[in-house]
Scaffold this motif. Sequence first.
Motif, PDB file in Angstrom:
ATOM      1  N   ARG A   1      23.857 -46.434  22.443  1.00  0.00           N
ATOM      2  CA  ARG A   1      24.472 -45.864  21.241  1.00  0.00           C
ATOM      3  C   ARG A   1      25.988 -46.027  21.290  1.00  0.00           C
ATOM      4  O   ARG A   1      26.611 -46.429  20.302  1.00  0.00           O
TER       5      ARG A   1
ATOM      6  N   TYR B   1      19.699 -44.371  26.307  1.00  0.00           N
ATOM      7  CA  TYR B   1      19.877 -44.279  24.858  1.00  0.00           C
ATOM      8  C   TYR B   1      21.352 -44.051  24.522  1.00  0.00           C
ATOM      9  O   TYR B   1      21.909 -44.714  23.635  1.00  0.00           O
ATOM     10  N   ASN B   2      21.981 -43.099  25.207  1.00  0.00           N
ATOM     11  CA  ASN B   2      23.389 -42.782  24.933  1.00  0.00           C
ATOM     12  C   ASN B   2      24.300 -43.977  25.226  1.00  0.00           C
ATOM     13  O   ASN B   2      25.253 -44.214  24.478  1.00  0.00           O
TER      14      ASN B   2
END
Length: 167
Positions: free
Chosen positions: A20, A16-17
């Motif tokens: 992102r 996810y990071n």
Amino acid sequence: LALAREPEQYSKKFRYNQRREQRLLEEAGGLIRPMLELSSAEQAQIYADLFQRRWGFPATGKEHLAEVFGLLREFMIGSLIYLADQPVAIQVLYRVEAPGWISVEYINGGVDPQQREFSPGSVLSFINTQDAWAEARALGKTLRYSFGRADREYKDRWCSRVAAYQV
């Protein structure tokens, strides 16, 4: 050796990071370009410049990089990142293929330390490793994506440590 983990071996939070950070970079005007869109001379100039900025000393063999990149061009893969029309991250990656596997060697890279807020080096590692895994899987081959020696802390985020043996 430090060999890149399969995408599923990263935690959901890590993936996810990374996505992102890539999105934030692109929203700020970041552009991801394939290395092979550039000439060998352009690749060499960008790599030498970003390496110098990151490490504070010139890349080994700087004066021969364009020639080396030209001779090994058929093996070169990956992308580089631009921000505000300036290169901010590059990785020198070479790929070879055998009947049962693909091997990618991450030789070295360079990052503009003034752009840390966008983590362009991490974004580029994510893009390049994900692309290599997708290609290997599409071809039904094992991927061996080497970050070289397991000698830096950041490699532990991306890789599994694998013993190297001498014959």
